[in-house]
Scaffold this motif. Sequence first.
Motif, short mmCIF file in Angstrom:
data_model
loop_
_atom_site.label_atom_id
_atom_site.label_comp_id
_atom_site.label_asym_id
_atom_site.label_seq_id
_atom_site.Cartn_x
_atom_site.Cartn_y
_atom_site.Cartn_z
N THR A 72 0.87 -1.17 -0.06
CA THR A 72 -0.22 0.05 0.05
C THR A 72 0.88 1.25 0.07
O THR A 72 0.16 2.49 -0.20
N ALA A 73 2.15 1.27 0.32
CA ALA A 73 2.80 2.26 0.23
C ALA A 73 3.12 2.93 -1.01
O ALA A 73 2.89 2.21 -2.30
N LEU A 74 3.43 4.09 -1.08
CA LEU A 74 3.64 4.81 -2.33
C LEU A 74 5.01 4.51 -2.82
O LEU A 74 5.91 4.27 -1.89
N SER A 75 5.53 4.69 -4.13
CA SER A 75 6.87 4.51 -4.71
C SER A 75 7.30 5.38 -4.12
O SER A 75 6.86 6.49 -3.58
N GLU A 76 8.88 5.43 -4.39
CA GLU A 76 9.78 6.40 -3.64
C GLU A 76 9.57 7.72 -4.63
O GLU A 76 9.35 8.83 -4.01
N GLU A 77 9.25 7.66 -6.15
CA GLU A 77 8.94 9.02 -6.34
C GLU A 77 7.66 9.55 -6.12
O GLU A 77 7.32 10.80 -6.04
N SER A 78 6.65 8.54 -6.10
CA SER A 78 5.38 9.26 -5.96
C SER A 78 5.43 9.84 -4.49
O SER A 78 4.87 10.75 -4.13
N SER A 79 6.08 9.36 -3.49
CA SER A 79 6.36 9.87 -2.11
C SER A 79 6.99 11.22 -2.36
O SER A 79 6.28 12.09 -1.57
N ARG A 80 7.85 11.43 -3.07
CA ARG A 80 8.55 12.48 -3.28
C ARG A 80 7.46 13.64 -3.83
O ARG A 80 7.54 14.80 -3.26
N GLU A 81 6.87 13.17 -4.83
CA GLU A 81 5.83 14.14 -5.25
C GLU A 81 4.79 14.61 -4.33
O GLU A 81 4.35 15.74 -4.25
N PHE A 82 4.04 13.81 -3.25
CA PHE A 82 3.48 13.83 -2.45
C PHE A 82 3.76 14.95 -1.54
O PHE A 82 3.19 16.10 -1.05
N ILE A 83 5.03 14.73 -0.78
CA ILE A 83 5.64 15.68 0.05
C ILE A 83 5.76 16.98 -0.79
O ILE A 83 5.45 18.04 -0.14
N ARG A 84 6.29 17.02 -1.90
CA ARG A 84 6.44 18.33 -2.56
C ARG A 84 4.99 19.13 -2.77
O ARG A 84 5.00 20.30 -2.23
N SER A 85 3.86 18.31 -3.13
CA SER A 85 2.72 19.11 -2.98
C SER A 85 2.19 19.48 -1.58
O SER A 85 1.64 20.53 -1.59
N ILE A 86 2.63 18.90 -0.70
CA ILE A 86 1.95 19.18 0.51
C ILE A 86 3.09 20.43 0.89
O ILE A 86 2.53 21.53 1.62
N MET A 87 4.11 20.61 0.77
CA MET A 87 5.05 21.82 0.79
C MET A 87 4.56 22.84 0.20
O MET A 87 4.48 23.77 0.82
N LYS A 88 4.07 22.58 -1.01
CA LYS A 88 3.64 23.81 -1.64
C LYS A 88 2.29 24.30 -1.04
O LYS A 88 2.01 25.51 -0.98
N GLU A 89 1.32 23.33 -0.73
CA GLU A 89 0.22 23.95 -0.08
C GLU A 89 0.37 24.44 1.44
O GLU A 89 -0.13 25.59 1.71
#
Length: 95
Positions: A72-89
């Motif tokens: 169920t975990a995100l891939s490494e790249e998907s995790s990075r994208e998710f963290i970046r989107s939260i940072m932008k928010e």
Amino acid sequence: MKSRQPQRDSFGRTEREKQDPPWRTTVSRIIAEGSVPELDTIAIDLSQGALFFDSPADLAKHQATFSRLDSTALSEESSREFIRSIMKEVEAANA
């Protein structure tokens, strides 16, 4: 002005530390697997000490649990994208 130290109980815990549930701690897990399955062991390090599991039933339970987590975990790249989107928010909300 003198800094005030929090009061501690007989175990050295502050009121805040007593309120934190025991699972709020740093945990690391190591699975030692090899060519001899009878020697496989799971070691879980907690702040209170280490736990070792080597029975076939315990190994199967822990391996199934972590397989579900891995699936169920995100891939490494998907995790990075998710963290970046939260940072932008957060940055947009605090701008």
